[in-house]
Design an enzyme around this catalytic site. Structure first.
Site, PDB file in Angstrom:
ATOM      1  N   ASP A 139      -8.146  84.581  -9.151  1.00 60.78           N
ATOM      2  CA  ASP A 139      -8.033  83.135  -9.601  1.00 60.78           C
ATOM      3  C   ASP A 139      -7.356  83.146 -10.946  1.00 60.78           C
ATOM      4  O   ASP A 139      -6.580  82.056 -10.715  1.00 60.78           O
ATOM      5  CB  ASP A 139      -9.674  82.922  -9.832  1.00 60.78           C
ATOM      6  CG  ASP A 139      -9.896  81.725 -10.378  1.00 60.78           C
ATOM      7  OD1 ASP A 139     -10.229  80.689  -9.450  1.00 60.78           O
ATOM      8  OD2 ASP A 139      -9.883  81.322 -11.407  1.00 60.78           O
ATOM      9  N   VAL A 167      -9.601  77.977  -8.379  1.00 62.19           N
ATOM     10  CA  VAL A 167      -8.872  78.351  -7.413  1.00 62.19           C
ATOM     11  C   VAL A 167      -9.562  78.901  -6.232  1.00 62.19           C
ATOM     12  O   VAL A 167      -9.300  78.546  -4.996  1.00 62.19           O
ATOM     13  CB  VAL A 167      -7.879  79.452  -7.897  1.00 62.19           C
ATOM     14  CG1 VAL A 167      -6.957  80.073  -6.747  1.00 62.19           C
ATOM     15  CG2 VAL A 167      -6.883  78.941  -8.993  1.00 62.19           C
ATOM     16  N   ASP A 168     -10.593  80.074  -6.395  1.00 62.65           N
ATOM     17  CA  ASP A 168     -11.383  80.708  -5.535  1.00 62.65           C
ATOM     18  C   ASP A 168     -12.149  79.645  -4.807  1.00 62.65           C
ATOM     19  O   ASP A 168     -12.016  79.737  -3.536  1.00 62.65           O
ATOM     20  CB  ASP A 168     -12.023  81.552  -6.008  1.00 62.65           C
ATOM     21  CG  ASP A 168     -11.573  83.007  -6.180  1.00 62.65           C
ATOM     22  OD1 ASP A 168     -10.391  83.323  -5.668  1.00 62.65           O
ATOM     23  OD2 ASP A 168     -11.859  83.681  -7.394  1.00 62.65           O
ATOM     24  N   LEU A 169     -12.874  78.880  -5.532  1.00 63.10           N
ATOM     25  CA  LEU A 169     -13.675  77.834  -4.795  1.00 63.10           C
ATOM     26  C   LEU A 169     -13.064  76.887  -4.120  1.00 63.10           C
ATOM     27  O   LEU A 169     -13.465  76.607  -2.703  1.00 63.10           O
ATOM     28  CB  LEU A 169     -14.521  77.106  -5.961  1.00 63.10           C
ATOM     29  CG  LEU A 169     -15.644  78.147  -6.789  1.00 63.10           C
ATOM     30  CD1 LEU A 169     -16.276  77.212  -7.931  1.00 63.10           C
ATOM     31  CD2 LEU A 169     -16.599  78.487  -5.636  1.00 63.10           C
TER      32      LEU A 169
END
Length: 405
Positions: A139, A167-169
């Site tokens: 992320d 970013v991950d979510l």
């Protein structure tokens, strides 16, 4: 009934983007089988602090509505279990390094021979093609690489990351978008397909008007703190008692704002007549507004502006927002019993469907909790299951060791 009843998802992912995407599918009714490494599990189980009764909050946040099975993917017997699961699954989600699952015989080309209807969602840092495809992605790295940090923070300070793992979510959301689209396509073609989702691609998509603005002007946007490059006033300010947001997004709202706040002098000033004017003279207008708002209590500001429909509000801390009456009314905080955590709380369902709503059926599973149950469904006998445990192909689950003290 739930929208995804009958959809089976084989989840080989770990950490956040993949688990978050499979959790969203599970919330809508899909049966999620989470495959983890025996004795270790999803690495997010070890992301502490914070922890809750020795359970990682990071893990707890993104793994509800799943069943956990532990399988050693490096063993022939372990891979045979995956083949059986893949044959019965509609979707597979994975986020291994590029080529890692192909080497294990678990890549898309191998598994589609077993199940041509399988939708294989592959999540990576930089995508499965291109010169950077072998780079690891995290992320923070992609917040920098994808341009987000260049526009986040104050202009005279070091670039800042977003406060959450954005970013991950968001990549997890894009993965769900791809999976649901592929499921609709499968209804028409009777075939599954490969989905390539990357952290970088998601960030490029989110650059949105920032990227288009660069192509138009040749100038990349920079850091502006809470301010907006195209709208003024549209940022954070400090009142007498707290930090607040003022979002005057058009000329009509500017007139309402000035009248409500008694700023007739600003309303008459030609330098601030239109939004273009206010953007041009930002450096003059913002200090004036800042000084005036700093003399007032937040309640007085909100009362005046709310009365005429000018968007404004407090900058809440996490404890304030999760306990807010409106958030509770929206049922955005869920509570579920857990073998180790009494009254486990977590954020709720962000999408409300009137006829097939999401629901909370399962707490985030303990490591390997459903191994025997899943293998039994695949037709393994008790003797076969015990044999796999003795060979360490699958892990042993001892429920007593998870009992609350």
């Amino acid at each position: 009934m739930q929208a995804l009843d009958g959809i089976k998802v084989l989840d080989l992912s770990r950490t956040l983007a993949g688990p978050y995407s499979s959790m969203l599918l599970g919330d809508m009714g899909a049966d999620i089988v989470k495959v983890e490494q025996p004795g270790i599990g999803d690495e997010s189980r070890h992301f502490t602090p914070p922890s809750w009764n020795e359970e990682s909050c990071y893990y707890l946040s993104s793994n509800r509505n799943k069943r956990s099975i532990t399988i050693d993917l490096k063993t022939d017997e372990g891979r045979e279990i995956i083949y059986k699961l893949a044959k019965e699954s509609d979707v597979l989600v994975e986020n291994f390094r590029t080529g890692a699952l192909d080497k294990l015989g678990l890549g898309y080309e191998q598994l589609k021979e077993i199940n041509p209807r399988l939708i294989y969602c592959s999540i990576s840092g930089f995508g499965r093609t291109g010169p950077e495809k072998n780079r690891a992605g995290y992320d923070l790295l992609l917040q920098g690489y994808g341009g987000l940090m260049s526009i986040t923070g104050e202009p005279d300070r070091t670039p800042a990351k977003a406060g959450m793992s954005i970013v991950d979510l968001t990549t997890g959301m894009f993965a769900v978008y791809g999976i649901l689209t592929a499921l609709i396509a499968r209804d028409k073609t009777e075939k599954g397909q490969f989905i390539d989702v990357s952290l970088l691609d998601g960030q490029i998509s989110l650059l949105n008007h920032m990227a288009t603005g660069y192509f138009a002007t040749g100038k990349p946007a920079g850091r502006m703190g809470s301010a907006h490059p195209s709208i003024v006033p549209y940022q954070a300010f400090s009142s007498k008692d707290m930090d607040i947001i003022l979002a005057v997004a058009n000329n009509g709202l500017w007139e309402k704002c000035c009248r409500a706040m008694g700023w007739s002098d600003l309303l008459k000033d030609s330098r601030f007549s239109t939004n273009d004017d206010r953007v041009t003279h930002r450096s003059i207008l913002i200090p004036i507004i800042s000084e005036r708002l700093s003399q007032l209590e937040s309640k007085e500001i909100f009362d005046r502006l709310d009365a005429v429909g000018v968007p404004c509000g407090p900058i809440h801390t996490i404890d304030q927002v999760v306990n807010h009456p409106h958030v509770k009314a929206r049922e955005m905080i869920l509570e579920v019993e857990h073998p180790k955590v009494n009254n486990l709380k977590m954020p709720g369902f962000p999408v409300k469907l009137s006829d097939t709503p999401a629901n909370l059926r399962k707490y985030p599973p303990l490591l390997g909790e459903h191994t025997d149950e899943i293998l039994d469904e695949l037709g393994f006998s008790t003797e076969q299951i015990e044999g796999l445990k003795s060979k360490h192909v699958i892990g042993k689950f001892d429920k007593k060791s998870y009992s609350l003290s």
